[in-house]
Design a protein around this motif. Sequence first.
Motif: not given
Length: 239
Positions: A16-32
């Motif tokens: 859901g939303i959490g998965r998309e947040i995780a993917l987009q944080l990862q895409g922005a360079g975060a370790d998640v």
Amino acid sequence: MEIRGKLALVTGGSDGIGREIALQLQGAGADVIVTGRSSEKLQAMAALGFGTISGDLSTTAGVDAIIGDVAGKPIAILVNNAGVGSEYELDQPATLESAAHCIRTNLDAPIALCTQLLPALRTQPEAAIVNVTSGLAIAPRAGGSIYCATKAGLRSYTQAIRHLLKDSNVRVIEALPPVVETNMTAGRSGKKMSAHDCAAEIVRGIRTGKSEVNAGMVKILRLVHSISPALARRIMIQF
């Protein structure tokens, strides 16, 4: 806030939303690191390069498992996203356990994680707590009384700790999604925001330092509420 290079923990991050947040944080360079209850979904996230923690946030053991797994790690972004609905019926005492499960997951767990992870967050040059509530935290609907109560409670808690941490390195953000296309809303009709678009607004809010992210149609609800709280309540109670 600079996301690149930060370590983020996203609860309910395998769907859901959490998965998309995780993917987009990862895409922005975060370790998640993501948490979840489904081993299959967690394995899929691990295959994408995410750290994973299995834990049921409706239980003390589940919360303790998450705290134990991230102990000593430089968490800089905490996203309390995990949430469940409730099958509570007003005249049916048997549904009280469903209500309690919802309260433990949606309200008790975020409070516990904020409290226990705050010392780690304080050690970072900049950090953020993101509590995902709902447009229903502003004005409830009758069909989801317990869910609405948990989100309203988390909204109030978020506003209070934001004040307590206003002079610290920890920014406190509330994210208020509208009805989003997820497994939780699969049976509901009407217009729904995509999880991807909702997450994009939340991640943008983290990056730009917003205190409150009103996603999608919640922007209109906030406007109506600012003009007439009573009108907002009348509209939403039968939503």
